[in-house]
Write a protein that holds these residues in place. Structure first.
Motif, short mmCIF file in Angstrom:
data_model
loop_
_atom_site.label_atom_id
_atom_site.label_comp_id
_atom_site.label_asym_id
_atom_site.label_seq_id
_atom_site.Cartn_x
_atom_site.Cartn_y
_atom_site.Cartn_z
N PRO A 164 0.76 -1.21 0.01
CA PRO A 164 0.04 -0.06 -0.15
C PRO A 164 0.96 1.32 0.12
O PRO A 164 1.88 1.33 0.71
N ILE A 165 0.43 2.27 -0.81
CA ILE A 165 1.00 3.67 -0.54
C ILE A 165 -0.01 4.59 -0.11
O ILE A 165 -1.28 4.35 -0.26
N GLY A 166 0.13 5.65 0.41
CA GLY A 166 -0.64 6.77 0.90
C GLY A 166 -0.07 8.12 1.19
O GLY A 166 1.05 8.01 1.35
N PHE A 167 -0.89 9.03 1.16
CA PHE A 167 -0.18 10.41 1.45
C PHE A 167 -1.38 11.36 1.91
O PHE A 167 -2.68 11.12 1.47
N THR A 168 -1.20 12.46 2.60
CA THR A 168 -2.15 13.46 3.18
C THR A 168 -2.40 14.26 1.95
O THR A 168 -1.93 14.90 1.45
N ALA A 169 -3.93 14.59 2.11
CA ALA A 169 -4.11 15.34 1.15
C ALA A 169 -5.58 16.16 1.41
O ALA A 169 -6.44 15.60 2.46
N ASN A 170 -5.74 17.46 1.39
CA ASN A 170 -6.92 18.28 1.77
C ASN A 170 -7.68 18.78 0.38
O ASN A 170 -8.60 19.49 0.39
N SER A 171 -6.97 18.34 -0.95
CA SER A 171 -7.69 18.76 -2.07
C SER A 171 -8.56 17.77 -2.48
O SER A 171 -8.48 16.94 -3.38
N PHE A 172 -9.79 17.44 -1.63
CA PHE A 172 -11.06 16.44 -1.82
C PHE A 172 -12.24 17.07 -1.89
O PHE A 172 -12.47 18.05 -1.10
N THR A 173 -12.98 16.47 -2.97
CA THR A 173 -14.40 16.94 -2.68
C THR A 173 -15.41 16.01 -3.33
O THR A 173 -14.98 15.01 -4.00
N SER A 174 -16.81 16.09 -2.93
CA SER A 174 -17.52 15.25 -3.54
C SER A 174 -17.93 15.85 -4.75
O SER A 174 -17.83 17.12 -4.96
N VAL A 175 -18.38 14.91 -5.79
CA VAL A 175 -18.82 15.27 -7.08
C VAL A 175 -20.21 15.14 -7.58
O VAL A 175 -20.73 16.00 -7.81
N SER A 176 -20.88 13.96 -7.12
CA SER A 176 -22.16 13.43 -7.63
C SER A 176 -22.62 12.45 -6.79
O SER A 176 -21.78 11.42 -6.19
N LEU A 177 -24.04 12.47 -6.48
CA LEU A 177 -24.50 11.30 -5.68
C LEU A 177 -24.90 10.33 -6.81
O LEU A 177 -25.15 8.97 -6.29
N ASP A 178 -25.43 10.42 -8.01
CA ASP A 178 -25.82 9.63 -9.20
C ASP A 178 -25.46 9.96 -10.24
O ASP A 178 -25.60 10.70 -11.05
N PRO A 179 -24.12 9.18 -10.67
CA PRO A 179 -23.69 8.33 -10.01
C PRO A 179 -22.62 8.65 -8.97
O PRO A 179 -22.45 9.79 -8.90
N GLY A 188 -7.62 0.30 -2.42
CA GLY A 188 -6.79 1.15 -1.42
C GLY A 188 -7.09 0.60 -0.05
O GLY A 188 -7.82 -0.23 0.38
N ALA A 189 -6.33 1.33 0.93
CA ALA A 189 -6.17 0.84 2.28
C ALA A 189 -7.15 1.50 3.16
O ALA A 189 -7.15 2.87 3.06
N LEU A 190 -8.04 1.13 3.79
CA LEU A 190 -9.13 1.77 4.63
C LEU A 190 -8.46 1.75 6.43
O LEU A 190 -8.54 0.92 6.84
N LEU A 191 -8.49 3.02 6.77
CA LEU A 191 -7.80 3.36 8.01
C LEU A 191 -8.86 3.13 9.11
O LEU A 191 -10.15 3.29 8.86
N ASP A 192 -8.71 2.33 10.27
CA ASP A 192 -9.44 2.48 11.27
C ASP A 192 -9.73 3.84 11.98
O ASP A 192 -8.88 4.66 12.05
N ASN A 193 -11.02 3.85 12.61
CA ASN A 193 -11.48 5.11 13.47
C ASN A 193 -11.40 6.20 12.67
O ASN A 193 -11.41 7.22 13.46
N VAL A 194 -11.56 6.23 11.51
CA VAL A 194 -11.66 7.81 10.67
C VAL A 194 -12.92 8.28 10.97
O VAL A 194 -13.75 7.62 11.18
N ALA A 195 -13.26 9.35 10.50
CA ALA A 195 -14.65 9.92 10.56
C ALA A 195 -15.44 9.19 9.41
O ALA A 195 -16.53 9.07 9.47
#
Length: 309
Positions: A33-48, A107-114
Motif C-alpha cells: 500500500p501507498i498513501g499520502f495526506t491530502a486536503n484537495s478532496f471534494t464530493s462530485v455527484s450522488l448519482d452516479p 486502497g487501504a481503509l484506516l480504522d477509526n476515521v470519520a
C-alpha cells in the motif's frame, strides 16, 4: 493578457479556505500500500456516486496513483492529526503505525476515521501542474466522528473551537489577536504597556468588529485565523477571546512588530494573561505545535490541537 501571479501568494490565498484532512491510499505494482495526506478532496455527484482528489505531477506517488485501478479516501477524525503528519512526511513505512484493512478497489481503509470511501478509478483529468483523479464510490463508511480541520498551514478542531466560544458566551466579551507577519507579532501600547490589539464589540458580528478595529488602528490588511485562547477574568465578569491573525503591509500606524523569539523577555506587558499568551506562542511557533487555552487568568487547560504541516 493575464497579469503575472505570484505562486506563493496564490497558494496562501487558497489556504484561507478551511478544509478537512484526508489520507488517500492505493496499491503499488509490488502489492504494497501507498498513501499520502491530502486536503484537495471534494464530493462530485450522488448519482452516479463520484468524488475527486487533486494530485501534483511532482508527487512521488504520481505514477502509482494515476495507473491504479482504484483508490481509497480516508477522512481523518479530529484526534488523528498525528496520522496526517505521518502520511505527509517521507516515512519509510507509513502504515506501520496505523491499523488498516484492504479495500475491494485496492486502497487501504484506516480504522477509526470519520468516514472512508472505496473507489474505482473513473478518470484521470489533466489540470495544469496537477491531475484530477475522479473516483466512483463502490463502498463507504461513516463513523459519525467529527473531522479534523485544516487552513492556513495548520490543523484545527471545529468542535473544540465551538465549545470554547460557547463557554465564553456569558459575561462581557473582549476580543484581541496575535497578529503575525512572518516571524513577528504586532503589539500596541495601552496605558504605557504592551498589549495585543483588540476591541470590545458592541452588537453585530464580533469577528468582523475585531478585524475592522485592528485595520483601522494599524492601517494594515488583516486576515483572522483560528481561536488561540479563551480565558475568564478573576471576577468572572469578563470573557477574553484571542485569535491568531495574519497581517500584510509595511509599518503600522500604531504599535510595532516584535520578533516572536524575543516575546518572553519583553518588559511592560499588559497583565499576566497577555504575558502567558505571548510566552506560550513563542514556545509553540518554532515547531508549529499550536494549541488552544481554555480557562481562567491563573489556571486552565491547554488543548494541543494544531500543527503546521
Amino acid at each position: 493578457m493575464t497579469a503575472a501571479i505570484d505562486p506563493r501568494a496564490l497558494r496562501d490565498a487558497f489556504g484561507a479556505f478551511a478544509t478537512g484532512v484526508t489520507v488517500v491510499t492505493a496499491t503499488g505494482p509490488d502489492g504494497k500500500p501507498i498513501g499520502f495526506t491530502a486536503n484537495s478532496f471534494t464530493s462530485v455527484s450522488l448519482d452516479p456516486p463520484l468524488l475527486l482528489i487533486c494530485l501534483a505531477k511532482t508527487s512521488r506517488n504520481f505514477a502509482v496513483m494515476t495507473e491504479a485501478k482504484g483508490f481509497a479516501v480516508n477522512i481523518l477524525a479530529d484526534d488523528q492529526r498525528e496520522i496526517s503528519n505521518t502520511f505527509a512526511r517521507p516515512v519509510e513505512d507509513r502504515f506501520a503505525s496505523v491499523d488498516w484493512r484492504p479495500g475491494e478497489q485496492g486502497g487501504a481503509l484506516l480504522d477509526n476515521v470519520a468516514a472512508w470511501f472505496d473507489c474505482a478509478m473513473e478518470q484521470v483529468i489533466e489540470a495544469g501542474d496537477h491531475v484530477i483523479l475522479l473516483g466512483r464510490v463502490h463502498a463507504f463508511g461513516n463513523s459519525g466522528r467529527n473531522g479534523l480541520g485544516y487552513a492556513r498551514g495548520g490543523y484545527f478542531v471545529p468542535a473544540l473551537e465551538a465549545r470554547a466560544v460557547s463557554t465564553a458566551a456569558e459575561g462581557e466579551l473582549s476580543l484581541s489577536a496575535l497578529v503575525e507577519r512572518g516571524d513577528d507579532v504586532l503589539l500596541v501600547e495601552a496605558q504605557g504597556k504592551w498589549a495585543l490589539p483588540g476591541c470590545t464589540p458592541e452588537g453585530g458580528e464580533p469577528l468582523e468588529a475585531l478585524k475592522q478595529a485592528i485595520e483601522t488602528e494599524t492601517g494594515l490588511s488583516v486576515t483572522l485565523g483560528f481561536l488561540y485562547s479563551v480565558y475568564e477574568t478573576a471576577d468572572g465578569k469578563h470573557q477574553h477571546l484571542v485569535y491568531r491573525a495574519f497581517a500584510e503591509g509595511d509599518t503600522p500606524k500604531k504599535g510595532r512588530f516584535v520578533k516572536i523569539e524575543t516575546l518572553p523577555a519583553l518588559d511592560n506587558i499588559d497583565g499576566a494573561p497577555t504575558r502567558d499568551i505571548l510566552t506560550r506562542f513563542a514556545n509553540e511557533h518554532p515547531l508549529g505545535n499550536f494549541s488552544l487555552y481554555v480557562g481562567g487568568e491563573k489556571a486552565g487547560r491547554v488543548h494541543p490541537i494544531a500543527r503546521k504541516a
